[in-house]
Design an enzyme around this catalytic site. Structure first.
Site, PDB file in Angstrom:
ATOM      1  CB  CYS A 292      -2.742   9.765  -4.141  1.00  0.00           C
ATOM      2  SG  CYS A 292      -4.149   9.647  -3.013  1.00  0.00           S
TER       3      CYS A 292
ATOM      4  CG  LEU B  64      -1.933   8.161   1.085  1.00  0.00           C
ATOM      5  CD1 LEU B  64      -1.874   7.092   0.009  1.00  0.00           C
ATOM      6  CD2 LEU B  64      -1.448   9.475   0.529  1.00  0.00           C
TER       7      LEU B  64
ATOM      8  CE  LYS C 229      -3.461   2.916   0.846  1.00  0.00           C
ATOM      9  NZ  LYS C 229      -4.378   3.324  -0.252  1.00  0.00           N
ATOM     10  CB  SER C 230       0.586   4.562  -1.627  1.00  0.00           C
ATOM     11  OG  SER C 230       0.651   4.245  -2.991  1.00  0.00           O
TER      12      SER C 230
HETATM   13  C1  DHB Z   1      -5.268   6.323  -2.588  1.00  0.00           C
HETATM   14  C2  DHB Z   1      -5.802   6.237  -3.844  1.00  0.00           C
HETATM   15  C3  DHB Z   1      -4.977   6.189  -4.923  1.00  0.00           C
HETATM   16  O1  DHB Z   1      -5.466   6.099  -6.197  1.00  0.00           O
HETATM   17  C4  DHB Z   1      -3.605   6.228  -4.741  1.00  0.00           C
HETATM   18  O2  DHB Z   1      -2.807   6.178  -5.793  1.00  0.00           O
HETATM   19  C5  DHB Z   1      -3.071   6.303  -3.473  1.00  0.00           C
HETATM   20  C6  DHB Z   1      -3.904   6.351  -2.389  1.00  0.00           C
HETATM   21  C7  DHB Z   1      -6.144   6.398  -1.431  1.00  0.00           C
HETATM   22  O3  DHB Z   1      -7.180   7.065  -1.526  1.00  0.00           O
HETATM   23  O4  DHB Z   1      -5.811   5.813  -0.386  1.00  0.00           O
END
Ligand code: DHB
Length: 314
Positions: free
Chosen positions: A133, A74, A46-47
């Site tokens: 995002c 996020l 996850k980012s």
């Molecule tokens: C989120 C959504 C995304 O498309 C992304 O690239 C990173 C985070 C999010 O809303 O958590």
């Protein structure tokens, strides 16, 4: 079946091109372990942001008839959590395929801070810098600001030497494909990942005369069938404009083996699955592999290289 799905990406050989799209099934160590035990050939975290985030209020993800809409905001366990998982994973699975680590800082300096820590760490996988995002209120997407793309990549490549790719949003105009590709071609990028969700769509429940997710009055990123033609266009546009050393990962609307085949025809190397992974769970990878092999068998292809990028024009 005789078709092989072998895929070489950044000098490493993977059994197949499939993996998750960041954001789906990769928030917790449990989900990441499930991906690592699935038929996906690798996976991405996850980012992350420097510090753990709760994200936007729920409901913030909805499955809808032609795909999904989300405004997660996020939520993540914080950079250190994923770095610890990734480095432990590497030690435990020394022969495993390289894994991907996604970062999405809320500012240039936050991204640089996480990338410096990755550079100085034992992590020896692939880093994905998420420039797209769409869901944090008040924070426009970096990748729609071309000067900011330059600024961040210039600073990143002053110190960063591990393999690094960028996750891009969809673009919708040839002038933008040209301008972004020209910028990206100036940096030693390993890959671009096309596409993130189509940002800020609005799904309406007509019966209830209402939006379906809570954040941002219902506006959210679209995924699934809605986005496949846009994803294919972006994969193709960047495949045909970027230096051949910059690979393209195809993400967007991969629900069947045929969708995967189309992304590969456009020039994608690895393929990421988001909405459909969320719908179906990790067994989606077994189905996609079987369906892609079936198509290749029917067409007489024994390897992906025989058709990758070879989309015909009329
Ligand atoms: C989120 C959504 C995304 O498309 C992304 O690239 C990173 C985070 C999010 O809303 O958590």
């Amino acid at each position: 079946m005789v078709a092989s799905l072998d895929t070489t990406f950044l000098d490493h050989s993977y059994e197949n091109p499939f993996m998750n799209a960041s954001g789906v099934h990769c928030m917790s160590t449990k989900e990441l372990d499930e991906l690592s035990n699935s038929k996906a050939s690798t996976f991405i975290t996850k980012s992350s942001t420097s510090v753990k985030r709760a994200g936007n209020p729920e409901p913030r993800y909805r499955s809808v008839p032609l795909g999904s809409i989300n405004s997660m905001g996020l939520p993540n366990e914080g950079f250190e959590y994923y770095l610890e998982y990734a480095t432990k994973y590497q030690k435990k699975n020394s022969k495993a395929n390289p894994i991907f680590f996604s970062v999405a800082g809320m500012s240039v300096s936050e991204n640089l801070k996480m990338l410096r820590a990755l550079q100085d760490s034992d992590f020896h996988g692939i880093v994905e810098l998420n420039l797209s995002c769409p869901n944090v209120p008040g924070k426009p997407q970096v990748a729609y600001d071309f000067e900011l793309i330059k600024e961040i990549l210039t600073q990143v490549f002053e110190f960063f030497t591990k393999p690094l790719g960028v996750k891009l949003p969809p673009y919708f105009d040839f002038a933008h494909f040209d301008a972004v590709a020209k910028i990206l071609n100036q940096y030693p990028l390993a890959y671009v990942n096309c596409i993130n969700s189509i940002g800020n769509g609005l799904y309406i429940d007509a019966q209830n005369e209402s939006v379906v997710i809570k954040p941002k009055n219902g506006f959210g990123g679209l995924g699934g069938e809605y986005v496949k033609p846009t994803a294919l266009a972006n994969v193709r546009a960047f495949y045909t404009r970027l230096n051949p050393s910059i690979k393209v990962i195809g993400t967007g609307g991969i629900k069947t083996g045929q969708d995967a085949f189309e992304h590969l025809l456009c020039g994608a190397t690895m393929l990421q699955v988001g909405t459909e992974l969320c719908e179906e769970g990790v067994t989606v990878f077994t189905r996609l592999e079987n369906e892609l092999k079936e198509i290749m068998d029917r067409k007489g292809y024994t390897s992906i290289e025989q058709f990758r990028g070879k989309l015909k024009s009329l």
